[in-house]
Design a protein around this motif. Structure first.
Motif, PDB file in Angstrom:
ATOM      1  N   SER A  98       0.021  22.337  25.805  1.00 19.63           N
ATOM      2  CA  SER A  98      -1.342  21.805  25.770  1.00 19.63           C
ATOM      3  C   SER A  98      -2.175  22.518  24.701  1.00 19.63           C
ATOM      4  O   SER A  98      -3.012  21.904  24.039  1.00 19.63           O
ATOM      5  CB  SER A  98      -2.020  21.939  27.139  1.00 19.63           C
ATOM      6  N   SER A  99      -1.914  23.822  24.517  1.00 19.60           N
ATOM      7  CA  SER A  99      -2.628  24.568  23.477  1.00 19.60           C
ATOM      8  C   SER A  99      -2.216  24.098  22.091  1.00 19.60           C
ATOM      9  O   SER A  99      -3.044  23.970  21.189  1.00 19.60           O
ATOM     10  CB  SER A  99      -2.353  26.067  23.615  1.00 19.60           C
ATOM     11  N   ARG A 100      -0.924  23.831  21.929  1.00 12.19           N
ATOM     12  CA  ARG A 100      -0.449  23.321  20.636  1.00 12.19           C
ATOM     13  C   ARG A 100      -1.074  21.962  20.344  1.00 12.19           C
ATOM     14  O   ARG A 100      -1.457  21.660  19.211  1.00 12.19           O
ATOM     15  CB  ARG A 100       1.082  23.203  20.625  1.00 12.19           C
ATOM     16  N   LYS A 101      -1.183  21.159  21.378  1.00 13.40           N
ATOM     17  CA  LYS A 101      -1.765  19.826  21.217  1.00 13.40           C
ATOM     18  C   LYS A 101      -3.228  19.923  20.787  1.00 13.40           C
ATOM     19  O   LYS A 101      -3.684  19.200  19.896  1.00 13.40           O
ATOM     20  CB  LYS A 101      -1.652  19.058  22.542  1.00 13.40           C
ATOM     21  N   THR A 102      -3.967  20.852  21.421  1.00 14.05           N
ATOM     22  CA  THR A 102      -5.366  21.064  21.054  1.00 14.05           C
ATOM     23  C   THR A 102      -5.472  21.488  19.599  1.00 14.05           C
ATOM     24  O   THR A 102      -6.287  20.958  18.831  1.00 14.05           O
ATOM     25  CB  THR A 102      -6.005  22.150  21.951  1.00 14.05           C
ATOM     26  N   LEU A 103      -4.634  22.450  19.202  1.00 11.61           N
ATOM     27  CA  LEU A 103      -4.645  22.933  17.831  1.00 11.61           C
ATOM     28  C   LEU A 103      -4.359  21.811  16.848  1.00 11.61           C
ATOM     29  O   LEU A 103      -5.028  21.675  15.812  1.00 11.61           O
ATOM     30  CB  LEU A 103      -3.616  24.055  17.667  1.00 11.61           C
ATOM     31  N   ILE A 104      -3.381  20.985  17.167  1.00 13.02           N
ATOM     32  CA  ILE A 104      -3.015  19.876  16.279  1.00 13.02           C
ATOM     33  C   ILE A 104      -4.169  18.895  16.145  1.00 13.02           C
ATOM     34  O   ILE A 104      -4.465  18.411  15.035  1.00 13.02           O
ATOM     35  CB  ILE A 104      -1.732  19.183  16.786  1.00 13.02           C
ATOM     36  N   TYR A 105      -4.874  18.602  17.243  1.00 14.13           N
ATOM     37  CA  TYR A 105      -6.035  17.711  17.169  1.00 14.13           C
ATOM     38  C   TYR A 105      -7.108  18.287  16.237  1.00 14.13           C
ATOM     39  O   TYR A 105      -7.713  17.568  15.433  1.00 14.13           O
ATOM     40  CB  TYR A 105      -6.642  17.486  18.555  1.00 14.13           C
ATOM     41  N   LEU A 106      -7.336  19.581  16.338  1.00 15.22           N
ATOM     42  CA  LEU A 106      -8.362  20.213  15.502  1.00 15.22           C
ATOM     43  C   LEU A 106      -7.944  20.211  14.030  1.00 15.22           C
ATOM     44  O   LEU A 106      -8.770  19.982  13.145  1.00 15.22           O
ATOM     45  CB  LEU A 106      -8.635  21.638  15.983  1.00 15.22           C
ATOM     46  N   VAL A 107      -6.653  20.466  13.789  1.00 13.26           N
ATOM     47  CA  VAL A 107      -6.153  20.439  12.411  1.00 13.26           C
ATOM     48  C   VAL A 107      -6.236  19.011  11.849  1.00 13.26           C
ATOM     49  O   VAL A 107      -6.632  18.807  10.694  1.00 13.26           O
ATOM     50  CB  VAL A 107      -4.707  20.968  12.331  1.00 13.26           C
ATOM     51  N   LEU A 108      -5.890  18.025  12.655  1.00 14.96           N
ATOM     52  CA  LEU A 108      -5.980  16.635  12.213  1.00 14.96           C
ATOM     53  C   LEU A 108      -7.426  16.259  11.892  1.00 14.96           C
ATOM     54  O   LEU A 108      -7.692  15.519  10.931  1.00 14.96           O
ATOM     55  CB  LEU A 108      -5.426  15.691  13.287  1.00 14.96           C
ATOM     56  N   THR A 109      -8.354  16.778  12.695  1.00 11.62           N
ATOM     57  CA  THR A 109      -9.774  16.535  12.423  1.00 11.62           C
ATOM     58  C   THR A 109     -10.162  17.099  11.063  1.00 11.62           C
ATOM     59  O   THR A 109     -10.829  16.443  10.256  1.00 11.62           O
ATOM     60  CB  THR A 109     -10.658  17.171  13.515  1.00 11.62           C
TER      61      THR A 109
END
Length: 224
Positions: free
Chosen positions: A75-86
């Motif tokens: 879930s933390s990796r997913k959050t990080l990926i969303y922020l990087v995609l943003t």
């Protein structure tokens, strides 16, 4: 990530697009995104995930400051990926590593954001009151933020990269700060970035360019 058109943010973005305060100019923008893959997001998301897993496989770092513990959680990796995609949508020409991004992302609170905002945006807030009256600039920002991502349910992250790797900085920057407001349940992110630029540096840069162009014209007209 799908950009969300949200009219209440437009007035704020228009005001902060280039607020000239004499020797300084303040710029800021807020953008809302849904965490829904569009275009190349799926491919980039997979690439970022593989990058993280590769890093975890090679890492033997037991330092408490290491991102390993955080990145072990899916879930933390997913959050990080969303922020990087943003970030990638905001700055398409900026090459960002997910692991490196994690080193610059810090979980914060609304009080931290408020303190930094009040300190750096004091003059901008005065200009806002003079222009529009009524609610303060921060109060005006709070309302649409809360409507989009429900701040009481948000995870708030500051982003503080090295100056030479900061997509938010421009020539003549005096300071900058950036925050992400992420609602895991709603799968929405609002990014906010603010910076202050020295007009003196910008004017000097323009003058240098003008002198260079004039010198070029002189040499062009000379027989060598």
């Amino acid at each position: 990530m799908k950009f969300l058109e949200y009219t209440p943010l437009d007035r704020i973005n228009d005001f902060l697009s280039e607020l000239n305060l004499g020797e300084r100019t303040i710029k800021g923008r807020l953008e809302a995104y849904s965490c829904k893959h569009t275009g190349t997001d799926k491919k980039l998301s997979l690439s970022l995930e593989n990058e993280i897993l590769d890093y975890l496989g090679k890492s033997s770092d037991t330092d408490s400051s290491s991102p390993v513990e955080f990145l072990l959680s899916r879930s933390s990796r997913k959050t990080l990926i969303y922020l990087v995609l943003t970030l990638c949508h905001m700055y398409p020409d900026y090459d960002l590593s997910a692991v490196k991004a994690h080193q610059f992302l810090t979980e914060e609170s609304w009080d931290t954001f408020k303190q930094i905002f009040d300190t750096n945006m004091l003059e901008a807030s005065k200009e806002w009151i003079e222009a529009y009256g009524g609610s303060s600039l921060l109060e005006t920002i709070y309302k649409p933020l809360d409507e989009v991502v429900k701040l009481s349910e948000c995870e708030i992250y500051s982003y503080n990269p090295d100056s030479d790797a900061d997509p938010f900085l421009e020539k003549g920057a005096i300071w900058s700060f950036s925050f992400f407001f992420y609602n895991r349940k709603l799968k929405r992110v609002v990014s906010s970035s603010f910076c202050c630029l020295s007009n003196l540096v910008a004017d000097g840069f323009a003058a240098d360019n003008l002198c260079y162009e004039e010198d070029g014209e002189i040499f062009d007209n000379m027989d060598i």
